[in-house]
Design a protein around this motif. Structure first.
Motif, PDB file in Angstrom:
ATOM      1  N   LEU A 293       0.820  -1.199   0.000  1.00  0.00           N
ATOM      2  CA  LEU A 293       0.000   0.000   0.000  1.00  0.00           C
ATOM      3  C   LEU A 293       0.861   1.259   0.000  1.00  0.00           C
ATOM      4  O   LEU A 293       0.535   2.246  -0.671  1.00  0.00           O
ATOM      5  CB  LEU A 293      -0.936  -0.016   1.215  1.00  0.00           C
ATOM      6  N   PHE A 294       1.957   1.234   0.737  1.00  0.00           N
ATOM      7  CA  PHE A 294       2.850   2.393   0.763  1.00  0.00           C
ATOM      8  C   PHE A 294       3.455   2.635  -0.618  1.00  0.00           C
ATOM      9  O   PHE A 294       3.514   3.785  -1.093  1.00  0.00           O
ATOM     10  CB  PHE A 294       3.963   2.186   1.793  1.00  0.00           C
ATOM     11  N   ALA A 295       3.904   1.577  -1.264  1.00  0.00           N
ATOM     12  CA  ALA A 295       4.485   1.727  -2.605  1.00  0.00           C
ATOM     13  C   ALA A 295       3.449   2.265  -3.587  1.00  0.00           C
ATOM     14  O   ALA A 295       3.742   3.145  -4.406  1.00  0.00           O
ATOM     15  CB  ALA A 295       5.044   0.395  -3.096  1.00  0.00           C
ATOM     16  N   ALA A 296       2.229   1.731  -3.510  1.00  0.00           N
ATOM     17  CA  ALA A 296       1.173   2.180  -4.423  1.00  0.00           C
ATOM     18  C   ALA A 296       0.883   3.656  -4.245  1.00  0.00           C
ATOM     19  O   ALA A 296       0.688   4.393  -5.217  1.00  0.00           O
ATOM     20  CB  ALA A 296      -0.100   1.367  -4.174  1.00  0.00           C
ATOM     21  N   ALA A 297       0.849   4.108  -2.993  1.00  0.00           N
ATOM     22  CA  ALA A 297       0.541   5.510  -2.725  1.00  0.00           C
ATOM     23  C   ALA A 297       1.721   6.424  -3.008  1.00  0.00           C
ATOM     24  O   ALA A 297       1.570   7.478  -3.622  1.00  0.00           O
ATOM     25  CB  ALA A 297       0.095   5.665  -1.271  1.00  0.00           C
ATOM     26  N   SER A 298       2.912   6.036  -2.568  1.00  0.00           N
ATOM     27  CA  SER A 298       4.052   6.950  -2.615  1.00  0.00           C
ATOM     28  C   SER A 298       4.677   7.073  -3.994  1.00  0.00           C
ATOM     29  O   SER A 298       5.129   8.165  -4.377  1.00  0.00           O
ATOM     30  CB  SER A 298       5.117   6.512  -1.602  1.00  0.00           C
ATOM     31  N   THR A 299       4.728   5.984  -4.757  1.00  0.00           N
ATOM     32  CA  THR A 299       5.383   6.036  -6.067  1.00  0.00           C
ATOM     33  C   THR A 299       4.415   6.036  -7.234  1.00  0.00           C
ATOM     34  O   THR A 299       4.820   6.256  -8.371  1.00  0.00           O
ATOM     35  CB  THR A 299       6.379   4.862  -6.232  1.00  0.00           C
ATOM     36  N   GLY A 300       3.118   5.774  -6.966  1.00  0.00           N
ATOM     37  CA  GLY A 300       2.122   5.890  -8.020  1.00  0.00           C
ATOM     38  C   GLY A 300       2.020   4.664  -8.900  1.00  0.00           C
ATOM     39  O   GLY A 300       2.608   3.612  -8.639  1.00  0.00           O
ATOM     40  N   GLY A 301       1.252   4.826  -9.975  1.00  0.00           N
ATOM     41  CA  GLY A 301       1.006   3.735 -10.902  1.00  0.00           C
ATOM     42  C   GLY A 301       1.816   3.880 -12.174  1.00  0.00           C
ATOM     43  O   GLY A 301       2.956   4.330 -12.167  1.00  0.00           O
ATOM     44  N   ALA A 302       1.203   3.531 -13.278  1.00  0.00           N
ATOM     45  CA  ALA A 302       1.926   3.473 -14.547  1.00  0.00           C
ATOM     46  C   ALA A 302       2.293   4.850 -15.090  1.00  0.00           C
ATOM     47  O   ALA A 302       3.352   5.024 -15.694  1.00  0.00           O
ATOM     48  CB  ALA A 302       1.084   2.718 -15.578  1.00  0.00           C
ATOM     49  N   TYR A 303       1.425   5.850 -14.887  1.00  0.00           N
ATOM     50  CA  TYR A 303       1.627   7.144 -15.530  1.00  0.00           C
ATOM     51  C   TYR A 303       1.646   8.313 -14.555  1.00  0.00           C
ATOM     52  O   TYR A 303       1.343   9.440 -14.942  1.00  0.00           O
ATOM     53  CB  TYR A 303       0.531   7.374 -16.582  1.00  0.00           C
ATOM     54  N   ASN A 304       1.977   8.070 -13.310  1.00  0.00           N
ATOM     55  CA  ASN A 304       2.061   9.183 -12.363  1.00  0.00           C
ATOM     56  C   ASN A 304       3.131   8.897 -11.332  1.00  0.00           C
ATOM     57  O   ASN A 304       3.715   7.807 -11.308  1.00  0.00           O
ATOM     58  CB  ASN A 304       0.704   9.413 -11.686  1.00  0.00           C
ATOM     59  N   ASP A 305       3.394   9.876 -10.483  1.00  0.00           N
ATOM     60  CA  ASP A 305       4.469   9.773  -9.501  1.00  0.00           C
ATOM     61  C   ASP A 305       3.977   9.546  -8.084  1.00  0.00           C
ATOM     62  O   ASP A 305       4.765   9.569  -7.147  1.00  0.00           O
ATOM     63  CB  ASP A 305       5.322  11.060  -9.520  1.00  0.00           C
ATOM     64  N   GLY A 306       2.674   9.354  -7.897  1.00  0.00           N
ATOM     65  CA  GLY A 306       2.172   9.127  -6.558  1.00  0.00           C
ATOM     66  C   GLY A 306       2.187  10.383  -5.701  1.00  0.00           C
ATOM     67  O   GLY A 306       2.301  11.503  -6.199  1.00  0.00           O
ATOM     68  N   VAL A 307       2.073  10.168  -4.393  1.00  0.00           N
ATOM     69  CA  VAL A 307       2.003  11.304  -3.456  1.00  0.00           C
ATOM     70  C   VAL A 307       3.283  11.439  -2.646  1.00  0.00           C
ATOM     71  O   VAL A 307       3.350  12.216  -1.702  1.00  0.00           O
ATOM     72  CB  VAL A 307       0.784  11.175  -2.522  1.00  0.00           C
ATOM     73  N   TYR A 308       4.322  10.661  -2.989  1.00  0.00           N
ATOM     74  CA  TYR A 308       5.625  10.671  -2.327  1.00  0.00           C
ATOM     75  C   TYR A 308       5.529  10.100  -0.908  1.00  0.00           C
ATOM     76  O   TYR A 308       4.454   9.682  -0.457  1.00  0.00           O
ATOM     77  CB  TYR A 308       6.252  12.063  -2.368  1.00  0.00           C
ATOM     78  N   GLY A 309       6.668  10.053  -0.218  1.00  0.00           N
ATOM     79  CA  GLY A 309       6.760   9.269   1.003  1.00  0.00           C
ATOM     80  C   GLY A 309       5.881   9.711   2.145  1.00  0.00           C
ATOM     81  O   GLY A 309       5.251   8.884   2.815  1.00  0.00           O
ATOM     82  N   ALA A 310       5.843  11.005   2.428  1.00  0.00           N
ATOM     83  CA  ALA A 310       5.117  11.492   3.599  1.00  0.00           C
ATOM     84  C   ALA A 310       3.634  11.142   3.510  1.00  0.00           C
ATOM     85  O   ALA A 310       3.074  10.496   4.406  1.00  0.00           O
ATOM     86  CB  ALA A 310       5.310  12.999   3.741  1.00  0.00           C
ATOM     87  N   TYR A 311       2.995  11.559   2.436  1.00  0.00           N
ATOM     88  CA  TYR A 311       1.575  11.267   2.274  1.00  0.00           C
ATOM     89  C   TYR A 311       1.346   9.810   1.880  1.00  0.00           C
ATOM     90  O   TYR A 311       0.244   9.280   2.089  1.00  0.00           O
ATOM     91  CB  TYR A 311       0.953  12.215   1.255  1.00  0.00           C
TER      92      TYR A 311
END
Length: 382
Positions: A293-311
């Motif tokens: 879940l952390f990886a999915a949120a922080s680094t994003g999916g195929a075409y985005n960068d996610g919300v980074y580590g803090a969020y």
């Protein structure tokens, strides 16, 4: 503004390649002129950064300038990165989040203290509060002991920022958060792991175990939204989708019943599952689920960068709270305790719902006494 910077700013939209601009910034930084790099970034941000869809030349150059300052160790580079951030993050929280992640990865923690205690420049002394909140979390994720940095610790324990959503998180990593999958930054880009899919443990067979306990669908819109917090960016910024469900059981469920029970719940992600070749379910630890879940949120999916580590840290816990049956208003300690008390499983399925590329998540929680289960599935594609 120097003539050289003015010329770059004026002609940037006309460039078919920004390599020369990047090379110029790299040479000036190598010569010890971090101020030039920050001044260039500030001038570009003032000219092009306020647009809803900035030109590609600006996006490319600005990211390179920020990386140059953040990834080149030294207090002078930190101060100039903070100058650049102050000018570029107005009304753009994502810039602050990205900068916090880059600086925490590229700079020594002792050199980042000026973001909280001030420095020789006024810009460093007035680092944005959003950036500070994110930087604190990014340092924690890298196992920096905040208690050993008095200026940061004083800010982190002061009451004035406790209204911030990130203040809900503790000032040290919990047992569940062991080995967070963090990105690896370089001037050439970003690399990160994809810890998705079944854990690879022994599969629980999808057989004809009967009778299955009756399941009552208790899914609400609030649960669905909270459970999918960690993967929301996949749907909002990429090509992804998610599905979440919560079910009360008429009788306790045993592990052997789970594959058949899941297949009977009417979930879109498991529609048409009919054999072990289509479906893989294995027990896993809550730590493994948090990592996914952390990886999915922080680094994003195929075409985005996610919300980074803090969020990303916050989003992973919001999803775990929902999946473990904990109120969204509960304190962190209660959420983690409930998470540890649940049994967890990861699954994958060869159905049309899952894209089957690289970004597939299937998670099941079974509450103590085995009378409640919750499911989260997500998928994305390039």
């Amino acid at each position: 503004m120097s003539d050289r910077i003015q010329m770059i700013v004026t002609h940037l939209p006309d460039l078919n390649s920004v390599s020369e601009v990047r090379d110029t910034a790299e040479r000036r930084l190598a010569q010890g002129d971090a101020t030039f790099v920050a001044d260039l970034g500030i001038a570009l941000a003032e000219r092009y950064g306020s647009s809803a869809t900035p030109i590609w030349q600006y996006r490319s150059v600005f990211d390179h300038l920020l990386r140059l300052l953040a990834m080149t160790p030294g207090p002078e580079n930190v101060e100039q990165a903070l100058r650049l951030l102050r000018a570029a993050s107005r009304g753009n929280r994502k810039v602050a989040r990205h900068a916090a992640s880059l600086l925490a990865d590229g700079q020594a923690a002792k050199d980042l203290v000026i973001a909280f205690a001030g420095g020789s420049s006024r810009a460093a002394a007035s680092a944005p509060e959003e950036f500070r909140a994110c930087l604190l979390q990014e340092l924690l994720l890298r196992n920096v002991l905040i208690a050993e940095l008095p200026a940061i610790h004083a800010w982190a324990t002061s009451p004035h920022w406790h209204h911030h959503p990130l203040a809900w998180l503790p000032l040290e990593l919990s047992v569940t958060e062991e080995r967070p999958p963090l990105p690896s930054y370089s001037m050439g880009g970003t690399a990160y792991a994809l810890p998705y899919g079944p854990e690879g443990g022994p599969n629980i067979t999808l057989g004809s175990v009967t009778p299955l306990p009756q399941a009552i669908d208790t899914t609400t819109a609030e649960f669905r939204s909270a459970a999918a917090t960690a993967v929301a960016n996949w749907a909002e910024e990429s090509n992804g989708r998610s599905e979440a469900g919560s079910f009360e059981l008429a009788a306790p469920v045993e592990a052997a019943f789970l594959p058949g029970l899941l297949a009977s719940l009417g979930l879109e992600c498991l529609k048409s599952v009919g054999s072990d070749k289509d479906f893989a379910l294995s027990a896993c630890r809550p730590e493994n689920v948090w990592r996914m879940l952390f990886a999915a949120a922080s680094t994003g999916g195929a075409y985005n960068d996610g919300v980074y580590g803090a969020y990303g840290r916050l989003a992973a816990w919001r999803s775990l709270a929902a999946l473990s049956g904990t109120s969204t208003a509960a304190p962190f300690g209660e959420v983690e305790q409930n998470t540890q008390e649940c049994d967890w499983y990861s699954f994958g399925a060869a159905t049309e719902w899952f894209e089957g590329v690289a970004w597939d998540i299937g998670v099941v929680s079974v509450a103590p006494k085995a009378r409640r289960i919750a499911v989260l599935a997500a998928t994305d594609t390039d």
